[in-house]
Write a protein that holds these residues in place. Structure first.
Motif, short mmCIF file in Angstrom:
data_model
loop_
_atom_site.label_atom_id
_atom_site.label_comp_id
_atom_site.label_asym_id
_atom_site.label_seq_id
_atom_site.Cartn_x
_atom_site.Cartn_y
_atom_site.Cartn_z
N ILE A 117 0.74 -1.06 0.00
CA ILE A 117 -0.02 0.06 0.03
C ILE A 117 0.96 1.42 -0.07
O ILE A 117 0.68 2.22 -0.76
N GLY A 118 1.93 1.21 0.99
CA GLY A 118 2.88 2.41 0.73
C GLY A 118 3.55 2.76 -0.65
O GLY A 118 3.49 3.81 -1.14
N ALA A 119 3.77 1.47 -1.39
CA ALA A 119 4.47 1.52 -2.55
C ALA A 119 3.46 2.24 -3.68
O ALA A 119 3.70 2.99 -4.57
N ILE A 120 2.19 1.44 -3.51
CA ILE A 120 1.13 1.98 -4.33
C ILE A 120 0.87 3.72 -4.34
O ILE A 120 0.68 4.40 -5.09
N ILE A 121 0.68 4.09 -3.00
CA ILE A 121 0.58 5.59 -2.73
C ILE A 121 1.67 6.11 -3.03
O ILE A 121 1.42 7.52 -3.62
N GLY A 122 2.94 5.94 -2.99
CA GLY A 122 4.18 6.58 -3.54
C GLY A 122 4.27 6.42 -4.98
O GLY A 122 5.21 7.28 -5.46
N GLY A 123 3.23 5.87 -5.55
CA GLY A 123 3.47 5.83 -7.17
C GLY A 123 4.58 4.91 -7.59
O GLY A 123 5.17 5.22 -8.75
N GLY A 124 4.85 3.94 -7.03
CA GLY A 124 5.86 2.91 -7.42
C GLY A 124 5.47 2.44 -8.64
O GLY A 124 4.36 2.16 -8.88
#
Lengths: 332, 332
Positions: free
Chosen positions: A189-196
Motif C-alpha cells: 500500500i505504501g508503494a502504491i500510494i507513493g506511485g511505485g
C-alpha cells in the motif's frame, strides 16, 4: 543515529494520525477506552513505519500515506485484541489485556470497531489524495485480502494446538498468513500510494512478507529465551498454551524419545511449575532448536534485503535495510 | 404474488453471489464451515434485497449491485456470529450457533474473516463496474461508518444490561446503530450504484434507517410473544439475558411498584422457570408494553414509506413499500 531519527519522526506523525481515527471522544466510553488501550501501552509501530518507508522508497511523500499508515496499525491492534481473547492471554506490552480489563464481549466489539476504522481511514486517504479508482480498488483489495489471510493464519494457529504433529511447512504457511500478510500489505500500500512501478511494488511486498515471517520466528524465540520485562509477555506462555512454534516443532523432531516426551507432557498444560518450564527451555536450547530457528530467520532477512536491489538508494531504503536487521536482533 | 416473485428472483442471485465470496474451498475447513454455517441455516436476506431494490428504484440494474448485496449480508452474518458469542446464545435460525459448534475462538475468527470478505466483495463490485473514484470512496466510507455504528450500538446493548434505568431515547439510539445503520447503508449503497440523485439517495437511506429501527422493535416483541418454531430463537431469551428491550423499558416505567419488582427480579436471571417467564410475559402484555412498542414500530414504518414520495413509481418501489409492512407484521 540517522535511522532512529528517521523512524522517530515517522512514529510521531503516526501517533497523531491514530489519535485522529481512534479519538478520545468515542462513546460509549468503555468502547473508546478498550479501543485505545493497547495503543497507549506502547508497541513498535513497525507496520506504519514500513508503509511510510515503502512510500518514500519509491519517491512518494510521507504526508501522503498517513491515514494508510494509521490504518495498518489499527488493523494490527484489532488482531492483537482478538488473539488475546482466543489465547486467554492476560498480559500484552506489559499491561493487562483488553478482555481482562473490560470483559470478553467488550474486547470482541473493540476489535470489530477498530477493524471498521481501518477502512474509514483508508477511504479518507484515497479521497484526500484523489487517487484513481484503479488505485483505490487495489488498496482496498490488498487490505481485505491481507485481513482474510491473517484470519486464516490465526485459524491454523488455533487448530494446530490440537494437532499431534505439525510440519515446518504448515508452520511457515500459518506464520506467512498471521504475520507475513500484513507486513506485505503495508509495504504494498505504501508503494502504491507513493506511485511505485509494478516491479518496485512487487519487490517491496516480498520484502515485507519475508521479514514478517522472520519477525514471527524471532517472536517465537523471544517467547522462550527473551527477557519478560523487555518483551512485555510472560516467557513460556507459548509453551503453556501448547502453541506449535518453530523451536517446538524442531525439538519434537530432533530430541531423543524420552526428552521429547518431557516436552510433549508440558505443552498446553496451562499451569506448569517454573522449574519444569526451565527444564523444557534448556532442552530447546540443547537440541539446537533456538539456533535453527534463528538461522532460518536470518536467511529470510537476507532474502528480503536482496529484493531491494531494484529500489534506488535513499535514506528510506537504508532504513528499511536496518529494520530488516532489527526484526531478528530485537529483544522487544 | 408479484412482490414475492420479485424477491425470490433476487434472493436466488444473492445466494449464488454469497457462495462466490464464502466458497466451500476455504481452508482450513473448520474456518470455512464456521463462516458458512449461518448462511446455510436460512435467514431472510432482507439487507441484500433492500440494496438491490434501492438500486432498481433509482433506475439501476440488479446485476450491477450483486457483490454489494452479498457484502451487506456477509457483514450482517459476521455481526450475528459475534453477538451470539457475547450473549452466549445457543440457538439462531433454529440451529446451534457457531461458537457452540466450533468453539469461541473459531467463532471470533469466522466473524473477522467474514468482515474481511465484505470489503473484498465491494472492491470487486467497484472494479467490475469501473465506478468513479468518488463513488468508490463513498461506498467504502458508507460501509465502514455503518460497521462502526453497529459496534457502538452493540456496545451500548452490552452496557445497558448492567444499567438500572435505561430511557427510551437511549434504547432508540442503541437500536439505530445496531440495526438501523446497516439497513440505511444497504439502501444508500444500492442507490449509489444505481446512479441515484442525491435527493433519492438520502430518501432511500432514511427509509432504511427507519424500517431498521422498526425491525428491531418487532424483534423485541417477537422475542416475547413470538412462536419459537418460526422465530428461530428461544422466546424469553432477551428477558433471561437482562436485555433492555422496548417492551421492558416501557413496562418498568408503567407497572405498579410490586409488579415492576417482579419483572426486575427476573431480568438477567439466566435460569428462570417457564412459569415465572410466562408471568412476566403476561405482565408485559397487561400493561400495554407490547401494544405501545408495536404502535411505535408502525409509526416508524409510516414515516419510512412517506420518504419514498420522491422516488418514481416502479415495481421496485412497490416491493420496498411491501417490505416496510412486512418488517412489522412478520412472525419470522
Amino acid at each position: 543515529m540517522d535511522v532512529l531519527e528517521n523512524l522517530k519522526e515517522k512514529i510521531e506523525l503516526v501517533e497523531r494520525e491514530i489519535e485522529r481515527w481512534v479519538p478520545r471522544s468515542i462513546k460509549p466510553e468503555p468502547l473508546g477506552n478498550s479501543m485505545r488501550h493497547l495503543f497507549s501501552a506502547g508497541g513498535k509501530r513497525l507496520r506504519p513505519c514500513l508503509l511510510l518507508l515503502s512510500c518514500e522508497a519509491v519517491g512518494g511523500k510521507v504526508e501522503d500515506a498517513l491515514e494508510a499508515a494509521a490504518a495498518v496499525e489499527i488493523l494490527h491492534t484489532f488482531t492483537l485484541i482478538h488473539d488475546d481473547v482466543m489465547d486467554r492471554d492476560e498480559l500484552r506490552r506489559g499491561v493487562k489485556t483488553v478482555h481482562v480489563l473490560w470483559g470478553i464481549p467488550m474486547a470482541i466489539i473493540a476489535g470489530d470497531a477498530l477493524f471498521a476504522k481501518v477502512f474509514e481511514a483508508l477511504s479518507e486517504n484515497v479521497r484526500r489524495l484523489r487517487l484513481s479508482a484503479e488505485k483505490a480498488v487495489e488498496i482496498f483489495r490488498t487490505i481485505s485480502v491481507a485481513s482474510f489471510e491473517i484470519c486464516r493464519g490465526q485459524a491454523m494457529d488455533v487448530l494446530m494446538v490440537q494437532k499431534d504433529r505439525v510440519s515446518e511447512e504448515e508452520y511457515l504457511k500459518m506464520v506467512s498468513g498471521k504475520t507475513g500478510a500484513l507486513l506485505d500489505a503495508s509495504m504494498k500500500i505504501g508503494a502504491i500510494i507513493g506511485g511505485g512501478k509494478e516491479k518496485e511494488i512487487s519487490a517491496l511486498s516480498t520484502f515485507g512478507r519475508k521479514i514478517g515471517i522472520a519477525f514471527q520466528i524471532r517472536d517465537d524465540v523471544l517467547g522462550i529465551i527473551g527477557e519478560e520485562s523487555k518483551f512485555g509477555k510472560p516467557i513460556g506462555s507459548d509453551i503453556r498454551e501448547g502453541k506449535r512454534t518453530l523451536p517446538i516443532i524442531y525439538a519434537l523432531r530432533h530430541l531423543p524419545l524420552e526428552k521429547k516426551k518431557m516436552v510433549e507432557e508440558v505443552l498446553g498444560e496451562g499451569k506448569i511449575s517454573r522449574k519444569k518450564l526451565e527444564k523444557v527451555i534448556n532442552l530447546l536450547e540443547e537440541c539446537g532448536a533456538i539456533e535453527y530457528s534463528s538461522k532460518l530467520a536470518l536467511e529470510l532477512v537476507d532474502e528480503a534485503k536482496k529484493e531491494l536491489s531494484v529500489i534506488r538508494d535513499s535514506r528510506a531504503k537504508e532504513t528499511l535495510l536496518a529494520l530488516a536487521d532489527f526484526v531478528i536482533t530485537r529483544s522487544i
